[in-house]
Write an enzyme that holds these catalytic residues in place. Structure first.
Site, PDB file in Angstrom:
ATOM      1  N   ALA A   1       0.801  -1.226   0.000  1.00 18.03           N
ATOM      2  CA  ALA A   1       0.000   0.000   0.000  1.00 18.03           C
ATOM      3  C   ALA A   1       0.833   1.276   0.000  1.00 18.03           C
ATOM      4  O   ALA A   1       0.362   2.330  -0.430  1.00 18.03           O
ATOM      5  CB  ALA A   1      -0.935  -0.002   1.209  1.00 18.03           C
TER       6      ALA A   1
ATOM      7  N   THR B   1       0.089   5.706  -1.320  1.00 14.84           N
ATOM      8  CA  THR B   1      -0.250   6.812  -0.417  1.00 14.84           C
ATOM      9  C   THR B   1       0.007   8.161  -1.092  1.00 14.84           C
ATOM     10  O   THR B   1      -0.733   9.114  -0.862  1.00 14.84           O
ATOM     11  CB  THR B   1       0.533   6.723   0.912  1.00 14.84           C
ATOM     12  OG1 THR B   1       1.922   6.578   0.629  1.00 14.84           O
ATOM     13  CG2 THR B   1       0.078   5.541   1.742  1.00 14.84           C
TER      14      THR B   1
ATOM     15  N   VAL C   1      -5.329  -3.209  -4.041  1.00 13.82           N
ATOM     16  CA  VAL C   1      -6.585  -3.512  -4.727  1.00 13.82           C
ATOM     17  C   VAL C   1      -7.081  -2.292  -5.497  1.00 13.82           C
ATOM     18  O   VAL C   1      -8.205  -2.272  -5.992  1.00 13.82           O
ATOM     19  CB  VAL C   1      -7.664  -3.994  -3.724  1.00 13.82           C
ATOM     20  CG1 VAL C   1      -7.224  -5.294  -3.056  1.00 13.82           C
ATOM     21  CG2 VAL C   1      -7.971  -2.939  -2.659  1.00 13.82           C
ATOM     22  N   ASP C   2      -6.208  -1.275  -5.636  1.00 23.37           N
ATOM     23  CA  ASP C   2      -6.643  -0.016  -6.258  1.00 23.37           C
ATOM     24  C   ASP C   2      -6.538  -0.008  -7.780  1.00 23.37           C
ATOM     25  O   ASP C   2      -7.005   0.925  -8.433  1.00 23.37           O
ATOM     26  CB  ASP C   2      -5.872   1.176  -5.666  1.00 23.37           C
ATOM     27  CG  ASP C   2      -4.356   1.025  -5.768  1.00 23.37           C
ATOM     28  OD1 ASP C   2      -3.864   0.536  -6.806  1.00 23.37           O
ATOM     29  OD2 ASP C   2      -3.657   1.405  -4.802  1.00 23.37           O
TER      30      ASP C   2
ATOM     31  N   HIS D   1      -4.343  -9.723  -3.969  1.00 21.13           N
ATOM     32  CA  HIS D   1      -5.469  -9.512  -3.054  1.00 21.13           C
ATOM     33  C   HIS D   1      -6.723  -9.037  -3.785  1.00 21.13           C
ATOM     34  O   HIS D   1      -7.649  -8.513  -3.167  1.00 21.13           O
ATOM     35  CB  HIS D   1      -5.082  -8.526  -1.941  1.00 21.13           C
ATOM     36  CG  HIS D   1      -4.055  -9.092  -0.992  1.00 21.13           C
ATOM     37  ND1 HIS D   1      -3.293  -8.314  -0.162  1.00 21.13           N
ATOM     38  CD2 HIS D   1      -3.666 -10.378  -0.746  1.00 21.13           C
ATOM     39  CE1 HIS D   1      -2.473  -9.093   0.547  1.00 21.13           C
ATOM     40  NE2 HIS D   1      -2.686 -10.338   0.214  1.00 21.13           N
TER      41      HIS D   1
ATOM     42  N   CYS E   1     -20.247 -11.731  -6.988  1.00 22.11           N
ATOM     43  CA  CYS E   1     -21.387 -12.252  -6.234  1.00 22.11           C
ATOM     44  C   CYS E   1     -20.917 -13.471  -5.453  1.00 22.11           C
ATOM     45  O   CYS E   1     -20.321 -14.395  -6.017  1.00 22.11           O
ATOM     46  CB  CYS E   1     -22.516 -12.636  -7.182  1.00 22.11           C
ATOM     47  SG  CYS E   1     -23.860 -13.501  -6.331  1.00 22.11           S
TER      48      CYS E   1
ATOM     49  N   ILE F   1       8.497   6.721  -1.293  1.00 19.43           N
ATOM     50  CA  ILE F   1       8.636   5.843  -2.451  1.00 19.43           C
ATOM     51  C   ILE F   1       8.570   6.582  -3.778  1.00 19.43           C
ATOM     52  O   ILE F   1       9.358   6.316  -4.691  1.00 19.43           O
ATOM     53  CB  ILE F   1       7.552   4.749  -2.374  1.00 19.43           C
ATOM     54  CG1 ILE F   1       7.878   3.831  -1.195  1.00 19.43           C
ATOM     55  CG2 ILE F   1       7.467   3.957  -3.666  1.00 19.43           C
ATOM     56  CD1 ILE F   1       6.705   3.043  -0.705  1.00 19.43           C
TER      57      ILE F   1
HETATM   58 ZN    ZN Z   1     -25.267 -13.779  -8.102  1.00 17.70          ZN
END
Ligand code: ZN
Length: 259
Positions: free
Chosen positions: A20, A24, A101-102, A119, A127, A242
């Site tokens: 992550a 940032t 996950v971005d 991830h 669903c 970073i």
């Molecule tokens: Zn469904």
């Protein structure tokens, strides 16, 4: 920094493990850092637990409100993301394994064939009953229109599915996708350089890629704002912002020797 530069510029099969911390500077808070989402509000961690999500409608409603207002939707890749893309353009990127996950690596322009989102991604929903995946924007439009916990609208042989929808991310209590993990492990044990960026290296099994690579002879470079649990086995450690240092470490010109 010059040692990190030398190792990365000498790499021919580089595996990058990203956390992550790289995002940032794109305005997306991390989870466990000093300003982290879970550091400031420990109850928010429950939103990422699959059992609570399935059991408690209130948890889902809060999760959808958070998704609707997430800073991710306006975030843009920063110079840290673009530096990693440069490795792909040079033909030395074996695989980029991101814990984020971005979706910002793909927006930066990576070929999806080089990226494992280990991830999952916020940019899709899944669903939990029928498995249908949709662009998150489609479901978030329903949330914005007033559905506090939108059910799946897929039509199955038995009629409308009605299952619980969730971001297509790996929550606590859920296993990683086996093929993603195996592919990451294969890359880690055959790379010549493992570059870990913006990760506290405390979330397993992703963090285990670092010692796995080291055991098989890869050189390890860790770039993170704060110390990590694997600094002791790294060949070079850079503790600095970073988006400022990664373009230098990947860059064409060798930085002055400071380490
Ligand atoms: Zn469904």
């Amino acid at each position: 920094m010059s040692m990190a530069w030398e190792i990365v510029n000498g790499g021919r099969r580089i595996v990058v493990l990203v956390g992550a911390g790289i995002s940032t500077d794109s305005g997306i808070p991390d989870f466990r850092g000093p300003q982290g989402v879970w550091t400031k509000d420990p109850s928010a961690e429950k939103l990422a637990t699959i059992d609570a999500y399935i059991r408690e409608p209130a948890v889902r409603e809060r999760a959808w409100r958070n998704r609707l207002t997430s800073p991710t939707w306006d975030a843009k890749p920063n110079p840290g993301h673009m530096a990693l893309l440069e490795l792909e353009k040079r033909g030395v990127l074996e695989l980029l394994v991101t814990q984020n996950v971005d979706g910002l690596h793909l927006i930066a322009g990576h070929d999806p064939a080089f990226v494992v989102e280990i991830h999952g991604t916020m940019r899709r929903t899944v669903c939990l009953k029928c498995g249908e995946r949709l662009p998150a924007s489609e479901v978030l439009e329903r949330v914005a229109a007033g559905e506090v916990d939108p059910p799946c609208k897929a039509v199955t042989a038995a009629g409308a599915c009605g299952g619980i929808l969730k971001s297509d991310t790996i929550s606590f209590g859920q296993d990683l996708v086996p093929e993603d993990l195996q592919r990451s492990e294969r890359a880690a044990v055959s790379c010549d350089v493992l570059l870990a960026v913006g990760s506290s290296l405390s979330v397993y099994p992703a963090a285990a890629l670092v010692p796995a690579a080291k055991r098989r002879g890869a050189r390890v470079v860790i770039v993170n704002a704060e110390p990590t649990g694997y600094d002791h086995l790294a060949d070079a450690v850079v503790n600095a912002p970073i988006s400022e240092v990664l373009p230098v470490i990947v860059g064409t010109y060798r930085p002055e020797a400071t380490d």
